[in-house]
Design an enzyme around this catalytic site. Sequence first.
Site, PDB file in Angstrom:
ATOM      1  CG  HIS A   1     -81.054   7.851 -12.535  1.00 56.44           C
ATOM      2  ND1 HIS A   1     -81.294   6.508 -12.560  1.00 56.44           N
ATOM      3  CD2 HIS A   1     -79.773   7.997 -12.116  1.00 56.44           C
ATOM      4  CE1 HIS A   1     -80.190   5.858 -12.160  1.00 56.44           C
ATOM      5  NE2 HIS A   1     -79.263   6.747 -11.889  1.00 56.44           N
ATOM      6  CB  THR A   2     -83.781  13.044 -16.931  1.00 53.15           C
ATOM      7  OG1 THR A   2     -82.555  13.027 -17.657  1.00 53.15           O
ATOM      8  CG2 THR A   2     -83.651  13.967 -15.729  1.00 53.15           C
TER       9      THR A   2
ATOM     10  N   GLY B   1     -69.391   3.310 -15.768  1.00 55.34           N
ATOM     11  CA  GLY B   1     -70.426   4.316 -16.019  1.00 55.34           C
ATOM     12  C   GLY B   1     -70.151   5.144 -17.260  1.00 55.34           C
TER      13      GLY B   1
ATOM     14  CB  SER C   1     -67.781  -0.243 -21.930  1.00 50.66           C
ATOM     15  OG  SER C   1     -68.322  -0.895 -20.808  1.00 50.66           O
ATOM     16  CB  SER C   2     -73.078  -2.036 -22.027  1.00 49.68           C
ATOM     17  OG  SER C   2     -72.572  -2.162 -20.771  1.00 49.68           O
TER      18      SER C   2
ATOM     19  CG  ASP D   1     -76.076   4.617 -21.523  1.00 53.08           C
ATOM     20  OD1 ASP D   1     -76.178   5.797 -21.156  1.00 53.08           O
ATOM     21  OD2 ASP D   1     -76.110   3.665 -20.731  1.00 53.08           O
TER      22      ASP D   1
ATOM     23  CE1 TYR E   1     -80.090   3.504 -14.778  1.00 51.55           C
ATOM     24  CE2 TYR E   1     -81.788   1.947 -15.413  1.00 51.55           C
ATOM     25  CZ  TYR E   1     -81.091   3.116 -15.626  1.00 51.55           C
ATOM     26  OH  TYR E   1     -81.427   3.913 -16.697  1.00 51.55           O
TER      27      TYR E   1
END
Length: 401
Positions: A33-34, A125, A128-129, A182, A235
Site C-alpha cells: 500500500h505504498t 491478488g 489478473s485485472s 500492477d 481498499y
Amino acid sequence: MIERAISAFQSIYQRRPTAAALAPGRVEILGNHTDYNGGAVLAAAIDRHICMVGAPNDGRRVRVYSLDFKQTLEFELPDGSAAPPSLGVDWGDLIGAALYCLRRENVPTVVFDAVVLGNIPIAAGLSSSAALTVSTAKLAEQLVCKQAPGDMPAAALTLHKLAQLMQQAEHVGLGVRCGLLDPFTSIHGKQGALLVLDSALGSGTTVPLAQKQEATPAIVIVDSRTPRSLSASRYNERRRECERAFEQLVLTLPHPPAHLCQISLELFGRVEHALEPVLRRRARHVIGEHARVLQAVAALLGGNVARLGALMRESHSSSRVNFENSTERLDLICEVADEQRACLGSRLTGAGWGGCTLHLVQRDAADEFTEFVVREVLERSGATVEAYVTQASDGARAFAL
Ligand code: GLA
C-alpha cells in the site's frame, strides 16, 4: 495458450487472428500500500499470463469471447468522451475501460474481434485485472500497426503513460482506486530480476534477487483461496485513511512533503501524536513499508537476500497489526511457512483481506516446502490452499501473427 486462443478464434470468427498479446500477473515482494502514497515497491512479473488474440472487423462493435468464462461480449468501440461501456461482468468492463482510456487520450484504435484466456488466478491478488487491461492495450496497439502502418500506434505513448492509463482503466472499470504497481509491473517485468517502483516519480529500476544464480531463492506463492469479499471497499477506505493521515500530518510540518511516504520514520515518530490511533497505525504501516523497501534494495545490492526475508516478516506483522489487511488464514499460512528452515521470509502480497501469501524459499527445498505448507494448513485449519513456485518474468508483449 496462444495456440488455444488461435484455434478458438478460427472456429468462432471463421478467419485467422492477425495479432496476439500476452501480459503477466505480478507479485508484490515488499512495499504494501505504498504505491498510492508516493512510496517504493519491490515487485516482479510472474510466469502466468492473460493472452489475447484478435483481428480487425468491418463492423462498429468490438466482440470478445472469453475461453475461461465461455461468454461473448459485444460493445461499441468507446469514443472516450461518453461513459465507458458497462457490461455487467468484471472482465468485460475492464476490457471496455482499457479501450475507453486509450480513446480518451486519442490513441488510434480499430474495431476488432478477439479471444481472451488466462492462467492467473482471479481475485487472488496477483493482478489478473492489470494483466487484462494491459493485454487489451497491447493487442489494440498491435492491431493498429497491422492495419494502417502510417497511423500513430499506441506505442507512441510512453510505457509510463500506458501504465498510468491502465491504472485509470481499473479505477473506471472496477471502481478500485488502485495505485500504479500492477500495470507498471505487468508492462515492465524483467526475467530473473525484481522491479523497484518509485511511485512518486512513476518510474523504476531493477535489482537482482541474488548476486549468484545458485543462491537465488525460489519465489513461492500460496493462494489462500479466501474470497476477497469487500476488498474493493476496504481498499478505498484505507486509501482515504492514508489521505486523511497525510492531510493532518502536513499541518504539523514546516516543510510539507508531497507524499505520505516522504515523511521519514524518524520524523513520523516526532509528529505521530497529531493523529488519532487508527490513522497513526495506517500511516506507520506505509511509512514503515517504504523504509523497508529501501533497506531491502540496499541489502540485495550487497548480496544479502536473507535480510529481505526478515523485512518481509516485519511487513506481514505490520499488515496484521497496523494496516489490518491480513486474515486468520493468511496469518496461519505465514506462520506454518516460517517454521521451515528453508523459508527466508513470508508475508501477504497485494491488497490483502484474502488472496495470496508470498515466500522466499531455498531453491532446492521449494517442492518439499510447498507440500509441507499445503498439508499443514489443511491439518491445522481444514482449509485447502494451493501453492506454486513462480519466477520473475518479462513484461507484456504483442506481435503480429
Ligand atoms: C493492490 C493494488 C495495488 C497496490 C496493492 C497494495 O494490488 O492494485 O495498486 O496498492 O494492492 O500494495
